[in-house]
Write an enzyme that holds these catalytic residues in place. Sequence first.
Site, PDB file in Angstrom:
ATOM      1  N   ASP B  35       0.819  -1.210   0.000  1.00 39.68           N
ATOM      2  CA  ASP B  35       0.000   0.000   0.000  1.00 39.68           C
ATOM      3  C   ASP B  35       0.848   1.254   0.000  1.00 39.68           C
ATOM      4  O   ASP B  35       2.021   1.218   0.353  1.00 39.68           O
ATOM      5  CB  ASP B  35      -0.818   0.041   1.302  1.00 39.68           C
ATOM      6  CG  ASP B  35      -2.167  -0.594   1.137  1.00 39.68           C
ATOM      7  OD1 ASP B  35      -2.523  -0.944   0.008  1.00 39.68           O
ATOM      8  OD2 ASP B  35      -2.857  -0.743   2.162  1.00 39.68           O
ATOM      9  N   LYS B  57      -1.495   3.136  -5.899  1.00 38.93           N
ATOM     10  CA  LYS B  57      -1.960   3.960  -7.009  1.00 38.93           C
ATOM     11  C   LYS B  57      -1.865   3.123  -8.280  1.00 38.93           C
ATOM     12  O   LYS B  57      -0.898   2.378  -8.469  1.00 38.93           O
ATOM     13  CB  LYS B  57      -1.074   5.191  -7.192  1.00 38.93           C
ATOM     14  CG  LYS B  57      -1.240   6.208  -6.098  1.00 38.93           C
ATOM     15  CD  LYS B  57      -0.334   7.393  -6.332  1.00 38.93           C
ATOM     16  CE  LYS B  57      -0.406   8.332  -5.138  1.00 38.93           C
ATOM     17  NZ  LYS B  57       0.636   9.361  -5.213  1.00 38.93           N
ATOM     18  N   THR B 118      -0.779  -0.225  15.348  1.00 43.90           N
ATOM     19  CA  THR B 118      -1.673   0.730  14.701  1.00 43.90           C
ATOM     20  C   THR B 118      -1.174   2.164  14.947  1.00 43.90           C
ATOM     21  O   THR B 118      -0.460   2.430  15.914  1.00 43.90           O
ATOM     22  CB  THR B 118      -3.116   0.514  15.190  1.00 43.90           C
ATOM     23  OG1 THR B 118      -4.000   1.265  14.357  1.00 43.90           O
ATOM     24  CG2 THR B 118      -3.295   0.933  16.642  1.00 43.90           C
ATOM     25  N   ALA B 119      -1.518   3.052  14.015  1.00 44.03           N
ATOM     26  CA  ALA B 119      -0.990   4.418  14.071  1.00 44.03           C
ATOM     27  C   ALA B 119      -1.236   5.080  15.424  1.00 44.03           C
ATOM     28  O   ALA B 119      -0.381   5.804  15.928  1.00 44.03           O
ATOM     29  CB  ALA B 119      -1.615   5.254  12.950  1.00 44.03           C
ATOM     30  N   MET B 171      -7.129   9.245   9.440  1.00 43.70           N
ATOM     31  CA  MET B 171      -7.329   9.975   8.192  1.00 43.70           C
ATOM     32  C   MET B 171      -8.345  11.108   8.403  1.00 43.70           C
ATOM     33  O   MET B 171      -9.189  11.351   7.549  1.00 43.70           O
ATOM     34  CB  MET B 171      -7.828   9.040   7.090  1.00 43.70           C
ATOM     35  CG  MET B 171      -6.850   7.966   6.710  1.00 43.70           C
ATOM     36  SD  MET B 171      -5.371   8.746   6.068  1.00 43.70           S
ATOM     37  CE  MET B 171      -4.315   7.353   5.789  1.00 43.70           C
ATOM     38  N   GLY B 200       3.476  10.195  11.958  1.00 45.17           N
ATOM     39  CA  GLY B 200       3.979   9.818  13.276  1.00 45.17           C
ATOM     40  C   GLY B 200       4.986   8.688  13.230  1.00 45.17           C
ATOM     41  O   GLY B 200       4.843   7.752  12.448  1.00 45.17           O
TER      42      GLY B 200
END
Lengths: 263, 263
Positions: B35, B57, B118-119, B171, B200
């Site tokens: 990704d 993309k 996770t972020a 997001m 981060g």
Amino acid sequence: MTGRVALIGCGPGDPELLTIKARRLIGEADVVVYDRLVGAPILDLVPAGIARIDVGKAAGRHVRPQAEINDLLVRLAVKGRFVARLKGGDPFVFGRGGEEAEALARHGIAVEIVPGITAAAGCAAALGMPLTHRDLASSVRFVTGHRRDDGELDLDWDGLADPDTTLVFYMGLANLPEIALRLMVAGLPGSTPAAVIVAGTTPDQRVCAGPRAELPARAIRARLEPPALVVVGRVVACASLVETPTSAVEERTDEPSSIALPR
Amino acid sequence: MTGRVALIGCGPGDPELLTIKARRLIGEADVVVYDRLVGAPILDLVPAGIARIDVGKAAGRHVRPQAEINDLLVRLAVKGRFVARLKGGDPFVFGRGGEEAEALARHGIAVEIVPGITAAAGCAAALGMPLTHRDLASSVRFVTGHRRDDGELDLDWDGLADPDTTLVFYMGLANLPEIALRLMVAGLPGSTPAAVIVAGTTPDQRVCAGPRAELPARAIRARLEPPALVVVGRVVACASLVETPTSAVEERTDEPSSIALPR
């Protein structure tokens, strides 16, 4: 010269779920201070000759007060040691890492936080159960399932009873009947899928699943014991998407609602 | 002989925050599918000669539809390959891992899920900001900050506006003005601490903090760009407990509300 402390999340149990950074720092520490939830496979990574201090239980009796653990970390760091403070899961998700970091900062001791795989993420991966899903859950919520003084769970139950949210109660097994009842009163359908996951990601993993209304009775019949997560939400119905490469067959116990999933 | 797929969480950016298991599987894969949020330091771990397919993309233009990615994974696995599907953060927290696992399971392909940091956990650690805290937050909630078709955020705002809960919007930068407004209408005090964290745990990390009511204007002045997390809650006031061993000094930009914390 003052030492420093790394508060290290050690993940849900499987030692391969340590981060590379956690693994490195465990090898560099002068002394290791660890919790009850850090298992033997992770402690085996501590080099020989490095002191390991168990703060999960004091002399096999009671859990040590948090203030005593904070003082211990300060004392060790002030002596110039590099202290690896090992915690189950992630230090900043119900790990009291915030309190330890505050205590150390008050004494001017450098602290580094190493995030870990929190139990919810570890168990979700082990069960093939997404925590969020575009069609099923726009949010996931980690909630404490026990209170400081074993009192009532003082939570915003109306806010929790949102069918679009996955709820994960940490250490929620003892209060599972109260959790199920409060969610019912707040309007969450009794048919909402739910599960208790014991010792997720370890060889002792057990899963007990069922609709929200029936889960407390099933968990009692299955004689589950902590540490356990309680998960409530539509995503629980996705569990067991995963077939592990080593064992694609689910072992079922005699109790049909208690499933011992393979690692 | 059908292959298999591992959906691998690669964490928030810092390659040392990969799990040991993720690192091992990246080295064992026959093909890697990745990704947009998987950065160069992690892709550098893919052995030479192993095909890497960028699905972030399509030909530098639009994001690929999820169905096309699912089909690609199925096609690769059916050919007998071991596919490492790399995702930013955790595959089951806003990673669409559930959809990919479902598609693979429908085709009888073995899937393994490898959880990642996770972020929210990565950023919290980098900022010294606990996500839960016995005195400040009994719950933490991860919420999607964007909708499938760029429509309105259809969330339970009254449930979200709980002062005892830490809110993390993934997001959420583009919708920050709407998020702040909706939380105001739902009754969350304007003084509630809040922050935007961009990139981060990476060398490009930037943090913009301020009270909930003022954060949208500050974020615009600081010209922040995605990927970003928005965090709202009392715990944000704890940020910067951490002094990293390599650099204890905060670099501040000219814009006083935008703080570039050291890694």
